[in-house]
Design a protein around this motif. Structure first.
Motif, PDB file in Angstrom:
ATOM      1  N   GLN A  19       0.807  -1.115   0.011  1.00 15.44           N
ATOM      2  CA  GLN A  19       0.169   0.220  -0.002  1.00 15.44           C
ATOM      3  C   GLN A  19       0.726   1.283  -0.078  1.00 15.44           C
ATOM      4  OE1 GLN A  19      -1.915   0.644   3.937  1.00 15.44           O
ATOM      5  NE2 GLN A  19      -0.791  -1.278   4.681  1.00 15.44           N
ATOM      6  N   PHE A  20       2.436   1.251   0.568  1.00 13.56           N
ATOM      7  CA  PHE A  20       2.994   2.383   0.464  1.00 13.56           C
ATOM      8  C   PHE A  20       3.845   2.582  -0.779  1.00 13.56           C
ATOM      9  CE2 PHE A  20       2.668   0.801   4.967  1.00 13.56           C
ATOM     10  CZ  PHE A  20       1.810   1.861   5.456  1.00 13.56           C
ATOM     11  N   HIS A  21       3.775   1.355  -1.629  1.00 16.70           N
ATOM     12  CA  HIS A  21       4.767   1.316  -2.889  1.00 16.70           C
ATOM     13  C   HIS A  21       4.308   2.132  -4.017  1.00 16.70           C
ATOM     14  CE1 HIS A  21       7.176  -1.884  -0.377  1.00 16.70           C
ATOM     15  NE2 HIS A  21       7.229  -0.645   0.235  1.00 16.70           N
ATOM     16  N   ASP A  22       3.753   3.012  -3.997  1.00 19.60           N
ATOM     17  CA  ASP A  22       3.367   3.802  -5.113  1.00 19.60           C
ATOM     18  C   ASP A  22       4.633   4.232  -5.700  1.00 19.60           C
ATOM     19  OD1 ASP A  22       3.599   7.052  -4.573  1.00 19.60           O
ATOM     20  OD2 ASP A  22       3.139   5.784  -2.959  1.00 19.60           O
ATOM     21  N   PRO A  23       4.899   4.564  -6.903  1.00 21.40           N
ATOM     22  CA  PRO A  23       6.052   4.794  -7.756  1.00 21.40           C
ATOM     23  C   PRO A  23       6.983   5.817  -7.349  1.00 21.40           C
ATOM     24  CG  PRO A  23       4.541   4.212  -9.276  1.00 21.40           C
ATOM     25  CD  PRO A  23       3.733   4.343  -8.313  1.00 21.40           C
ATOM     26  N   LYS A  24       6.275   7.093  -6.713  1.00 24.20           N
ATOM     27  CA  LYS A  24       6.817   8.068  -6.145  1.00 24.20           C
ATOM     28  C   LYS A  24       7.615   8.021  -4.813  1.00 24.20           C
ATOM     29  CE  LYS A  24       5.089  12.395  -7.246  1.00 24.20           C
ATOM     30  NZ  LYS A  24       4.304  13.533  -7.831  1.00 24.20           N
ATOM     31  N   VAL A  26       8.527   4.897  -3.551  1.00 26.11           N
ATOM     32  CA  VAL A  26       9.413   4.176  -3.933  1.00 26.11           C
ATOM     33  C   VAL A  26      10.810   4.841  -4.411  1.00 26.11           C
ATOM     34  CG1 VAL A  26      10.304   2.023  -4.895  1.00 26.11           C
ATOM     35  CG2 VAL A  26       8.017   2.065  -4.129  1.00 26.11           C
ATOM     36  N   TYR A  72      15.262  -1.569  -3.795  1.00 27.25           N
ATOM     37  CA  TYR A  72      14.038  -0.326  -4.061  1.00 27.25           C
ATOM     38  C   TYR A  72      13.752  -0.244  -5.524  1.00 27.25           C
ATOM     39  CZ  TYR A  72      13.201   0.979   0.569  1.00 27.25           C
ATOM     40  OH  TYR A  72      12.748   0.737   1.958  1.00 27.25           O
ATOM     41  N   LEU A  73      14.732  -0.641  -6.575  1.00 26.90           N
ATOM     42  CA  LEU A  73      14.698  -0.659  -7.791  1.00 26.90           C
ATOM     43  C   LEU A  73      14.109  -1.701  -8.325  1.00 26.90           C
ATOM     44  CD1 LEU A  73      15.758   0.990 -10.056  1.00 26.90           C
ATOM     45  CD2 LEU A  73      17.732  -0.468 -10.540  1.00 26.90           C
ATOM     46  N   LEU A  76      10.304  -1.126  -7.385  1.00 25.95           N
ATOM     47  CA  LEU A  76       9.741  -0.224  -8.442  1.00 25.95           C
ATOM     48  C   LEU A  76       9.254  -1.019  -9.701  1.00 25.95           C
ATOM     49  CD1 LEU A  76       8.922   2.939  -9.250  1.00 25.95           C
ATOM     50  CD2 LEU A  76      11.459   3.078  -9.865  1.00 25.95           C
ATOM     51  N   ALA A  77      10.338  -1.631 -10.180  1.00 27.60           N
ATOM     52  CA  ALA A  77      10.079  -2.377 -11.350  1.00 27.60           C
ATOM     53  C   ALA A  77       8.831  -3.296 -11.292  1.00 27.60           C
ATOM     54  CB  ALA A  77      11.348  -3.183 -11.898  1.00 27.60           C
ATOM     55  N   VAL A  79       6.229  -2.852  -9.170  1.00 27.31           N
ATOM     56  CA  VAL A  79       5.037  -1.975  -9.408  1.00 27.31           C
ATOM     57  C   VAL A  79       4.704  -1.370 -10.687  1.00 27.31           C
ATOM     58  CG1 VAL A  79       4.311   0.035  -8.418  1.00 27.31           C
ATOM     59  CG2 VAL A  79       5.537  -1.493  -6.892  1.00 27.31           C
ATOM     60  N   LEU A  80       5.561  -1.247 -11.552  1.00 27.29           N
ATOM     61  CA  LEU A  80       5.441  -0.636 -12.953  1.00 27.29           C
ATOM     62  C   LEU A  80       5.504  -1.722 -13.949  1.00 27.29           C
ATOM     63  CD1 LEU A  80       7.941   2.296 -12.721  1.00 27.29           C
ATOM     64  CD2 LEU A  80       5.443   2.515 -12.736  1.00 27.29           C
ATOM     65  N   GLY A  81       5.583  -3.108 -13.431  1.00 25.34           N
ATOM     66  CA  GLY A  81       5.533  -4.090 -14.498  1.00 25.34           C
ATOM     67  C   GLY A  81       6.664  -4.029 -15.465  1.00 25.34           C
ATOM     68  N   VAL A  82       7.834  -3.623 -14.917  1.00 22.21           N
ATOM     69  CA  VAL A  82       9.034  -3.488 -15.970  1.00 22.21           C
ATOM     70  C   VAL A  82       9.794  -4.921 -15.874  1.00 22.21           C
ATOM     71  CG1 VAL A  82      11.122  -2.237 -16.297  1.00 22.21           C
ATOM     72  CG2 VAL A  82       8.946  -0.953 -16.123  1.00 22.21           C
TER      73      VAL A  82
END
Lengths: 112, 112, 112, 112
Positions: A19-24, A26, A72-73, A76-77, A79-82
């Motif tokens: 819930q805290f891991h929105d891209p900005k 992270v 964290y990278l 982020l990946a 969360v963004l589906g990268v």
């Protein structure tokens, strides 16, 4: 990289922290870890850095901060589906073309 | 991660660029790429970031900057003799102990 | 600093951009500018940096990125109601006590 | 800004710390402080950040990290012979032209 993604996701899920891991957020966490990495090296003379960090304790400290950056990278990946590994391979392939070895050998690319 | 390390090292060696890759310089390059990543997201409303970056073009841009961050992190690990994958696994294992799931569930760790 | 705060606020207000200036977004913008600053110096040998940036064109480029960092810092201070000049004076006064000149002379503080 | 420059220079001189203040080292120190600033905000929901940091203790913490960023920025400017206040005014003047209020009102500039 796939295994690491799984471990990072599992860690967050078990704690209900996605819930805290929105891209900005992270990215700010990533910035925090990059800052801690920078602090380890800031006052070390450039030409002594490799030697000073061959000391096991200092190498371990650097490894720990680098691990935090990577975690964290990877987060982020996820969360963004990268696909981070694939993105890195693609970027390196593009850089091989952009910086032809014959033309840039021994010359650091200069930011204008 | 091993394959990526090999690709990054090969890329630098072919261009005779290892001479520029003292740790402080590589960290500054990493900071540069983190900055470019941050700029992609800076004015996007937090709750729209995932949706906006599901657009393939923007996802690809984010992936590219994340790839750059990873490449410099792998480069730094190589210069310092750090096993990045192992360091990340060790850090996650330590975090499992430090942040017991039962005690931190749903609560973001607070920096004092 | 007061005049600069006024100029930054006026600039944002005229463009109706205060709506984007929540603290996390402004910090990400600050990170972006720090990244651009870092990129200017990344491959410059440490001991040549001052000399290379005494060239007027490169000094002007560095000044521009430093100005961007300052502008976002002033913007963040304004959003958070922080008196940046006063905070800097207070921090320096505290540092005078924390790092007694007699005890730290010529020794860089070491991050553990 | 002139007074702050004087205070920062005096602080470094008294400790014989100018020897550590080559530009790349100071930028890494700046990155470290930006990281500490980012960590204060990372998990705070974007729309609650201003309210949460109106709490005096948290505002003071943010002010302290912002002061650190400013002090290193002033230190860097001093090392590079840059007039930071003048640079910020010049950059804002250029931005007034680059981002004509009539054309960008209410629209966040988009990084490509």
């Amino acid at each position: 990289m796939g295994e690491l993604t799984r471990l990072v996701r599992e860690f967050s899920t078990e704690r209900d922290w996605q819930q805290f891991h929105d891209p900005k957020s992270v990215i700010l966490a990533l910035v925090g870890e990059v800052g801690e990495l920078a602090e380890l090296f800031q006052w070390v003379p450039a030409e002594q850095a490799v030697a000073q960090f061959s000391d096991p304790a200092r190498q371990a400290r650097a490894a720990e901060e680098m691990a935090d950056v990577l975690v964290y990278l990877v987060c982020l990946a996820d969360v963004l589906g990268v696909d981070l590994g694939e993105a890195a391979r693609a970027k390196l392939a593009a850089s091989h073309v952009r910086f032809a070895a014959d033309q840039v050998r021994g010359v650091a690319p200069h930011k204008p």
